[in-house]
Design an enzyme around this catalytic site. Structure first.
Site, PDB file in Angstrom:
ATOM      1  N   CYS A 108       1.085  -1.041   0.115  1.00  0.00           N
ATOM      2  CA  CYS A 108      -0.336   0.077   0.389  1.00  0.00           C
ATOM      3  C   CYS A 108       0.674   1.220  -0.535  1.00  0.00           C
ATOM      4  CB  CYS A 108      -1.163   0.046   1.249  1.00  0.00           C
ATOM      5  SG  CYS A 108      -1.532   1.396   1.215  1.00  0.00           S
ATOM      6  N   CYS A 111      -0.580   4.339   2.170  1.00  0.00           N
ATOM      7  CA  CYS A 111      -0.992   4.331   3.836  1.00  0.00           C
ATOM      8  C   CYS A 111      -0.544   3.008   4.028  1.00  0.00           C
ATOM      9  CB  CYS A 111      -1.968   4.408   4.504  1.00  0.00           C
ATOM     10  SG  CYS A 111      -3.361   3.707   3.762  1.00  0.00           S
ATOM     11  N   SER A 112      -1.490   1.880   3.875  1.00  0.00           N
ATOM     12  CA  SER A 112      -0.984   0.551   4.836  1.00  0.00           C
ATOM     13  C   SER A 112      -2.294  -0.448   5.180  1.00  0.00           C
ATOM     14  CB  SER A 112      -0.411   0.882   6.573  1.00  0.00           C
ATOM     15  OG  SER A 112      -1.223   1.360   7.462  1.00  0.00           O
ATOM     16  N   CYS A 113      -3.288  -0.161   3.842  1.00  0.00           N
ATOM     17  CA  CYS A 113      -3.288  -1.112   4.199  1.00  0.00           C
ATOM     18  C   CYS A 113      -3.425  -2.011   3.764  1.00  0.00           C
ATOM     19  CB  CYS A 113      -4.455  -0.889   2.461  1.00  0.00           C
ATOM     20  SG  CYS A 113      -5.388   0.830   2.548  1.00  0.00           S
TER      21      CYS A 113
END
Lengths: 204, 225
Positions: A108, A111-113
């Site tokens: 991601c 962000c940090s999905c």
């Protein structure tokens, strides 16, 4: 409008991050907005209950149940729900399968999905600038940093989770596991193999 | 045009440092606390997922780069709490006694945690018929930007802007983050996975034939003959 607040509210809190959390928590509790017991329950859920063993069960089932595998590739959200895995940060799931010809890897960049119901909270490296910046441009170098060296004729497909779709990599089933049951197979499935930065363990 | 979080393809970040598979989920106790406070505050229903992402993205580049992961979350949370009037700056700074909140009836009780975490927040919605089909060639808009809000939230990564790719998956209609992050409604539209050849994105790819896919809303795309 975007909020480019140069007197950012976080600067009003203590600089030490542990104290910053404490200050926020105490304030919200004093205002009647959070239940400390709920915080403990959330932490307990992700520290102990929801993690990569869930995803490993999905992979193991896909490896030894062709009909489940077909349902998983068709609609991963529904197939994972059959095993009881659904919810926050896993509302819309897609499974992608590694083969001798193709290797899938998930990132991601924005962000940090990450598919929480299947893999839990992402590891630190998944959220790092280095992984987010580099996985899309130089996946093979990144894989080498994980000790994974793919054959030159294997294609790499990188999936950048830019929306609310969460990806699960189905690693290749290791040889020498014919006839194994799902529990035994699941022990070979690592977290990193389901992100695509690792391979499933080879039986000793 | 971009913000600091949009880092895909950037050079110079150094090696990735893998964690052992059995490393603790929360490296520090306060990490778990930060996650839990953020989730519990989100459950008050005062902002959308997209708005909370935008709040983190609006950290200054200096803070964003210096902050660890959960510090970014805390920075975003502090901003949202103040912007929405859930807390005051004086309360945040400890200069005022915390006043009881009219939102306390929305507090997430411990008994509701399993249900809330298990149900999540699906973003699939009814919406317009998709303009593109699997196999269609499409070009991602250039520059990558929120068309309605300068500097606003968007999910088109800068590295894909202007690139031509192929639709490989259709996901039906989903909430459009570019509006939903800015109190402009959900405005659901078709969401696609678009596969780009690595050479199209980077000029000189690591290996010809490798690909990168992004999940992109219809507004980000135009047809290619």
């Amino acid at each position: 409008m975007p909020h480019d607040d140069h007197d950012h509210p976080h600067s009003l809190l203590p600089p030490d991050p542990a104290l910053r959390v404490k200050a926020l928590e105490s304030l919200l509790e004093a205002k009647g907005l959070i239940d400390p017991g709920a915080l403990d329950a959330i932490i307990d859920t992700y520290a102990h209950k929801v993690g990569p063993r869930n995803g490993a069960q999905v992979v193991a089932r896909a490896w030894n149940d062709p009909e489940f595998r077909a349902r998983l590739m068709e609609d991963a959200t529904a197939a994972c729900a059959e095993l009881g895995f659904a919810g926050r940060q896993g509302e819309h799931l897609v499974a992608v399968e590694n083969t001798a010809e193709t290797h899938n890897m998930v990132v991601c960049t924005l962000c940090s999905c990450y598919p929480w119901p299947l893999l839990g909270i992402p590891p630190g490296w998944y959220k790092s600038d280095a992984y987010r910046a580099r996985a899309v441009r130089e996946p093979r170098q990144v894989l080498a940093e994980f000790g994974v060296h793919l054959p030159e004729d294997t294609r790499v497909h990188v999936w950048d989770s830019t929306a609310e779709i969460r990806y699960l990599v189905i690693p290749e089933r290791p040889g020498g596991t014919e006839g194994w049951d799902a529990d035994r197979l699941a022990a070979l499935v690592t977290r990193d193999s389901m992100i695509g930065t690792g391979l499933a363990r080879v039986p000793a | 045009m971009t913000r600091v979080h949009d880092m895909g393809g950037r050079f110079g970040d150094g090696p990735v440092r893998p964690d052992p598979e059995d490393a603790p989920v929360f490296a520090e106790d306060w990490h778990g606390r930060a996650l839990a406070v953020t989730l519990a505050a989100g459950a008050l229903g005062q902002w959308t997922l997209d708005r909370s992402r935008h709040a983190r993205e609006c950290l200054s580049p200096k803070d964003y780069t210096a902050f660890s992961y959960y510090e970014k979350w805390l920075g975003g949370l502090a901003a949202l709490l103040v912007e929405q009037g859930v807390v005051t700056r004086d309360e945040l700074a400890g200069r005022a006694e915390p006043a009881p909140s009219p939102l306390s009836g929305r507090r997430l009780p411990v008994a509701a945690v399993p249900r809330v975490l298990a149900s999540g927040g699906p973003t699939g919605r009814d919406g317009p018929t998709p303009r593109f089909a699997v196999g269609d060639r499409v070009r991602a808009m250039r520059p990558a930007r929120n068309v309605a809000v300068p500097g606003g939230h968007t999910r088109l990564p800068a590295y894909a802007a202007g690139a031509v790719g192929e639709v490989v998956l259709l996901h039906g209609c989903h909430v459009f983050p570019d509006t939903n992050a800015h109190d402009m409604g959900e405005a659901p539209e078709p969401l696609y996975t678009v596969r780009f050849d690595a050479g199209e994105l980077w000029g000189a790819p690591e290996r010809a034939g490798d690909t990168v896919s992004c999940d992109l809303w219809e507004s980000y795309l135009e047809p290619v003959a």
